[in-house]
Design a protein around this motif. Structure first.
Motif, PDB file in Angstrom:
ATOM      1  N   PHE A 285       0.852  -1.187   0.000  1.00  6.71           N
ATOM      2  CA  PHE A 285       0.000   0.000   0.000  1.00  6.71           C
ATOM      3  C   PHE A 285       0.885   1.232   0.000  1.00  6.71           C
ATOM      4  O   PHE A 285       2.056   1.189   0.387  1.00  6.71           O
ATOM      5  N   ALA A 286       0.325   2.336  -0.465  1.00  9.92           N
ATOM      6  CA  ALA A 286       1.057   3.605  -0.512  1.00  9.92           C
ATOM      7  C   ALA A 286       0.266   4.659   0.250  1.00  9.92           C
ATOM      8  O   ALA A 286      -0.959   4.718   0.145  1.00  9.92           O
ATOM      9  N   MET A 287       0.972   5.469   1.023  1.00 12.93           N
ATOM     10  CA  MET A 287       0.369   6.615   1.691  1.00 12.93           C
ATOM     11  C   MET A 287       1.404   7.724   1.752  1.00 12.93           C
ATOM     12  O   MET A 287       2.563   7.476   2.089  1.00 12.93           O
ATOM     13  N   GLY A 288       0.995   8.916   1.416  1.00 15.93           N
ATOM     14  CA  GLY A 288       1.911  10.040   1.468  1.00 15.93           C
ATOM     15  C   GLY A 288       1.264  11.267   0.877  1.00 15.93           C
ATOM     16  O   GLY A 288       0.036  11.425   0.886  1.00 15.93           O
ATOM     17  N   SER A 289       2.080  12.129   0.328  1.00 12.15           N
ATOM     18  CA  SER A 289       1.574  13.342  -0.313  1.00 12.15           C
ATOM     19  C   SER A 289       1.027  13.005  -1.701  1.00 12.15           C
ATOM     20  O   SER A 289       1.206  11.892  -2.208  1.00 12.15           O
ATOM     21  N   GLN A 290       0.418  13.988  -2.341  1.00  4.91           N
ATOM     22  CA  GLN A 290      -0.090  13.781  -3.699  1.00  4.91           C
ATOM     23  C   GLN A 290       1.042  13.415  -4.649  1.00  4.91           C
ATOM     24  O   GLN A 290       0.828  12.711  -5.649  1.00  4.91           O
ATOM     25  N   GLU A 291       2.256  13.837  -4.338  1.00  7.56           N
ATOM     26  CA  GLU A 291       3.405  13.508  -5.178  1.00  7.56           C
ATOM     27  C   GLU A 291       3.608  11.997  -5.278  1.00  7.56           C
ATOM     28  O   GLU A 291       4.010  11.484  -6.332  1.00  7.56           O
ATOM     29  N   VAL A 292       3.327  11.277  -4.200  1.00  6.41           N
ATOM     30  CA  VAL A 292       3.446   9.816  -4.215  1.00  6.41           C
ATOM     31  C   VAL A 292       2.466   9.215  -5.217  1.00  6.41           C
ATOM     32  O   VAL A 292       2.825   8.373  -6.051  1.00  6.41           O
ATOM     33  N   TYR A 293       1.202   9.623  -5.157  1.00  4.21           N
ATOM     34  CA  TYR A 293       0.180   9.070  -6.035  1.00  4.21           C
ATOM     35  C   TYR A 293       0.438   9.450  -7.495  1.00  4.21           C
ATOM     36  O   TYR A 293       0.241   8.628  -8.400  1.00  4.21           O
ATOM     37  N   ASP A 294       0.897  10.680  -7.732  1.00  7.50           N
ATOM     38  CA  ASP A 294       1.218  11.104  -9.095  1.00  7.50           C
ATOM     39  C   ASP A 294       2.393  10.309  -9.657  1.00  7.50           C
ATOM     40  O   ASP A 294       2.402   9.937 -10.830  1.00  7.50           O
ATOM     41  N   PHE A 295       3.372  10.038  -8.805  1.00  4.21           N
ATOM     42  CA  PHE A 295       4.554   9.284  -9.239  1.00  4.21           C
ATOM     43  C   PHE A 295       4.185   7.849  -9.626  1.00  4.21           C
ATOM     44  O   PHE A 295       4.679   7.306 -10.623  1.00  4.21           O
ATOM     45  N   LEU A 296       3.300   7.228  -8.852  1.00  3.27           N
ATOM     46  CA  LEU A 296       2.955   5.826  -9.087  1.00  3.27           C
ATOM     47  C   LEU A 296       1.939   5.644 -10.205  1.00  3.27           C
ATOM     48  O   LEU A 296       1.827   4.548 -10.774  1.00  3.27           O
ATOM     49  N   ASP A 297       1.197   6.683 -10.547  1.00  3.74           N
ATOM     50  CA  ASP A 297       0.119   6.564 -11.528  1.00  3.74           C
ATOM     51  C   ASP A 297       0.647   6.099 -12.888  1.00  3.74           C
ATOM     52  O   ASP A 297       1.437   6.794 -13.543  1.00  3.74           O
ATOM     53  N   ASP A 298       0.244   4.895 -13.290  1.00  2.00           N
ATOM     54  CA  ASP A 298       0.624   4.291 -14.575  1.00  2.00           C
ATOM     55  C   ASP A 298       2.140   4.238 -14.780  1.00  2.00           C
ATOM     56  O   ASP A 298       2.630   4.333 -15.902  1.00  2.00           O
ATOM     57  N   ASN A 299       2.871   4.079 -13.679  1.00  2.00           N
ATOM     58  CA  ASN A 299       4.328   3.995 -13.720  1.00  2.00           C
ATOM     59  C   ASN A 299       4.727   2.515 -13.685  1.00  2.00           C
ATOM     60  O   ASN A 299       4.515   1.839 -12.672  1.00  2.00           O
ATOM     61  N   PRO A 300       5.290   1.969 -14.753  1.00  2.00           N
ATOM     62  CA  PRO A 300       5.632   0.541 -14.790  1.00  2.00           C
ATOM     63  C   PRO A 300       6.616   0.121 -13.707  1.00  2.00           C
ATOM     64  O   PRO A 300       6.717  -1.068 -13.395  1.00  2.00           O
ATOM     65  N   MET A 301       7.335   1.075 -13.121  1.00  2.00           N
ATOM     66  CA  MET A 301       8.291   0.714 -12.078  1.00  2.00           C
ATOM     67  C   MET A 301       7.582   0.433 -10.741  1.00  2.00           C
ATOM     68  O   MET A 301       8.086  -0.297  -9.906  1.00  2.00           O
ATOM     69  N   GLY A 302       6.394   1.017 -10.545  1.00  2.00           N
ATOM     70  CA  GLY A 302       5.619   0.724  -9.346  1.00  2.00           C
ATOM     71  C   GLY A 302       5.009  -0.664  -9.434  1.00  2.00           C
ATOM     72  O   GLY A 302       4.572  -1.100 -10.506  1.00  2.00           O
ATOM     73  N   TYR A 303       4.958  -1.381  -8.300  1.00  2.00           N
ATOM     74  CA  TYR A 303       4.481  -2.769  -8.328  1.00  2.00           C
ATOM     75  C   TYR A 303       3.795  -3.074  -7.006  1.00  2.00           C
ATOM     76  O   TYR A 303       4.433  -3.368  -5.998  1.00  2.00           O
ATOM     77  N   VAL A 304       2.451  -2.964  -6.993  1.00  7.21           N
ATOM     78  CA  VAL A 304       1.685  -3.290  -5.795  1.00  7.21           C
ATOM     79  C   VAL A 304       1.370  -4.782  -5.807  1.00  7.21           C
ATOM     80  O   VAL A 304       1.126  -5.369  -6.869  1.00  7.21           O
ATOM     81  N   ALA A 305       1.411  -5.418  -4.640  1.00  2.00           N
ATOM     82  CA  ALA A 305       1.183  -6.867  -4.546  1.00  2.00           C
ATOM     83  C   ALA A 305       0.509  -7.191  -3.226  1.00  2.00           C
ATOM     84  O   ALA A 305       0.562  -6.399  -2.271  1.00  2.00           O
ATOM     85  N   PRO A 306      -0.141  -8.356  -3.131  1.00  2.00           N
ATOM     86  CA  PRO A 306      -0.796  -8.740  -1.880  1.00  2.00           C
ATOM     87  C   PRO A 306       0.191  -8.793  -0.710  1.00  2.00           C
ATOM     88  O   PRO A 306       1.369  -9.119  -0.884  1.00  2.00           O
ATOM     89  N   VAL A 307      -0.328  -8.509   0.484  1.00  2.00           N
ATOM     90  CA  VAL A 307       0.551  -8.412   1.655  1.00  2.00           C
ATOM     91  C   VAL A 307       1.161  -9.761   2.030  1.00  2.00           C
ATOM     92  O   VAL A 307       2.276  -9.816   2.587  1.00  2.00           O
ATOM     93  N   ASP A 308       0.475 -10.862   1.735  1.00  2.00           N
ATOM     94  CA  ASP A 308       1.064 -12.160   2.089  1.00  2.00           C
ATOM     95  C   ASP A 308       2.226 -12.528   1.176  1.00  2.00           C
ATOM     96  O   ASP A 308       2.973 -13.467   1.467  1.00  2.00           O
ATOM     97  N   TYR A 309       2.398 -11.783   0.093  1.00  2.00           N
ATOM     98  CA  TYR A 309       3.601 -11.901  -0.742  1.00  2.00           C
ATOM     99  C   TYR A 309       4.647 -10.883  -0.313  1.00  2.00           C
ATOM    100  O   TYR A 309       5.794 -11.238  -0.019  1.00  2.00           O
TER     101      TYR A 309
END
Length: 458
Positions: A285-309
């Motif tokens: 999960f991600a939490m921070g300023s709007q800069e965090v969400y803008d950076f991750l938006d459609d960014n192939p380098m970002g990779y969210v995954a289930p917590v049990d992984y």
């Protein structure tokens, strides 16, 4: 012919969307007295559906509503409508500052969990979840809704859910990753919600003590490390110190994605050259300023995954030189770490702290750092040492003494691994505030873990 098939398929998706599209008021009619409802996680917690459910307060009894960290300035609408919790029981598997306030008021309850186990917990132990609600990004042409920058235990909830409702928020960023979408075929109802920015969590400026702690940590980080940072002024300052240093070729494998990673990437420090998910900045999960969400938006380098992984000790440890940095509240002379309570007062959940403490140590060349200022000033003006002989009654042991690696205060960083009880006591006393060291020595003697004749020099 192939083009026609595709066109028909897209038409079917649009038709199914229209069939399932309802208002928030219509959607919450599926909730009945005695139901267990899940509101979602972090920046994916539903808002329009919460407002709609609050309108039904007098009709409902004993509805259990769960979520993970309410990060908005005002309480959930259901609790504003029902402050005595006569109709709704609100439960959280972590706790924000507002959650803690509501807990003191008797209308919010904590569910102790090991965050990594939440998918299994939701799928097999809570259930059934009668109604699961999630905030998602708008549907794509293939009928998929992106969960945004939070995933954690969503699929565990889904396995247990009888009904699934999505609340579409155009402000949800599109995040790349693993199992990060849900298809229209898996959804019962769709609500088009308001365009609401995700919660902006801006870390406070690091204190003088936190800056010293960050400096002790930064000097122990090597190039080629994989970072796990928490939120707050101290981790951000660690990021700043790394950005100013010659440390480079860093990677990210973290429970929580925060602003510090964006700043390190922009400083050219992050390459993603690690063993697992090479080239990806992995998080649950991600939490921070709007800069965090803008950076991750459609960014192939970002990779969210289930917590049990993400929080699996073996997955963490598969990377080299994992550096885990987390805050704690108190440490006793045995090396037991409390990160969850002030005596009987609950502060926050376990999260993935223990997972990353263990995973970092098992990593080749890895280190974990548990950090606290040496003292705190109480409301009455008295000063209390946070390095203590024993943890106070009611304290929660978040990291057992056998797992603790480095403990850091503004007075230094000490490695407790492989140390005897008296060696641990000496090391921890050495980073306590000087005004409390003699008292701690006397207490250690009473406890039988301090022998002057056994002192060694480090």
């Amino acid at each position: 012919m192939e083009e026609r098939k595709t066109f028909c398929k897209m038409s079917d998706v649009a038709s199914e969307y229209e069939k399932k599209l309802v208002t928030a008021d219509e959607a919450v009619k599926v909730v009945r007295s005695g139901d267990r409802v899940h509101y979602g996680l972090f920046g994916g917690i539903v808002r329009d559906l919460d407002l709609a459910l609050a309108k039904r307060t007098e009709e409902l009894e004993n509805v259990l509503v769960m979520d993970t960290i309410w990060n908005y300035p005002e309480p959930p609408a259901i609790l504003q409508a029902d402050p005595q919790a006569k109709h709704f029981k609100y439960l959280s598997t972590h706790m924000s500052g507002l959650d803690r306030k509501m807990n003191k008021q008797g209308c919010c309850w904590f569910i102790p969990v090991q965050f990594r186990e939440n998918p299994k917990y939701m799928a097999e132990n809570v259930g059934p979840i009668d109604v699961a609600m999630f905030q998602v990004a708008p549907m794509d042409q293939y009928g998929n809704f992106n969960f945004g920058p939070q995933l954690a235990e969503y699929w565990g909830i889904m396995k247990s859910a009888k009904k699934v409702i999505v609340e579409v928020n155009p402000c949800q960023p599109i995040i790349h990753g693993m199992q990060n979408t849900i298809n229209i075929s898996q959804i019962d109802l769709v609500v088009e919600g308001q365009a609401r920015p995700l919660p902006n969590i801006v870390a406070k400026e690091a204190t003088a003590a936190e800056k010293k702690i960050a400096e002790h940590i930064a000097e122990r980080i090597e190039s080629g490390s994989t970072l796990q940072l928490g939120i707050g002024g101290m981790p951000n300052y660690v990021g700043q110190k790394i950005a100013e240093s010659d440390i480079n070729d860093l990677s990210v494998h973290t429970e929580m994605f925060v602003d510090a990673y964006v700043h390190l990437y922009k400083a050219g420090k992050i390459t993603g050259n690690k063993r697992t998910n090479k080239g990806k900045m992995v998080f649950t999960f991600a939490m921070g300023s709007q800069e965090v969400y803008d950076f991750l938006d459609d960014n192939p380098m970002g990779y969210v995954a289930p917590v049990d992984y993400v929080n699996a000790v073996e997955v963490i440890a598969a990377n080299d030189k994992v550096v885990s940095i987390n805050s704690c509240l108190q440490v006793d002379l045995f090396g037991q770490v409390n990160s969850e309570s002030a005596g009987l007062q609950h502060i926050g959940g376990t999260g993935g702290q223990l997972d990353f403490v263990m995973g970092a140590f098992q990593s080749q060349g890895g280190k974990s750092f548990l950090c606290t200022p040496s003292t705190r000033t109480n409301r009455d003006g008295s000063v209390q040492s946070l390095i203590m002989p024993t943890l106070p009654q009611g304290s929660i042991v978040s990291a057992p003494r056998s797992a603790t690696h480095y403990v850091v205060t503004e007075f230094g960083a000490v490695n407790l691994k492989g140390k005897s009880t008296w060696e641990r006591a000496e090391l921890l006393i050495s980073i306590a505030h000087p005004r409390f060291q003699e008292d701690l020595i006397r207490e250690a003697e009473k406890m039988g873990i301090w022998k002057n004749s056994s002192k060694v020099q480090y």
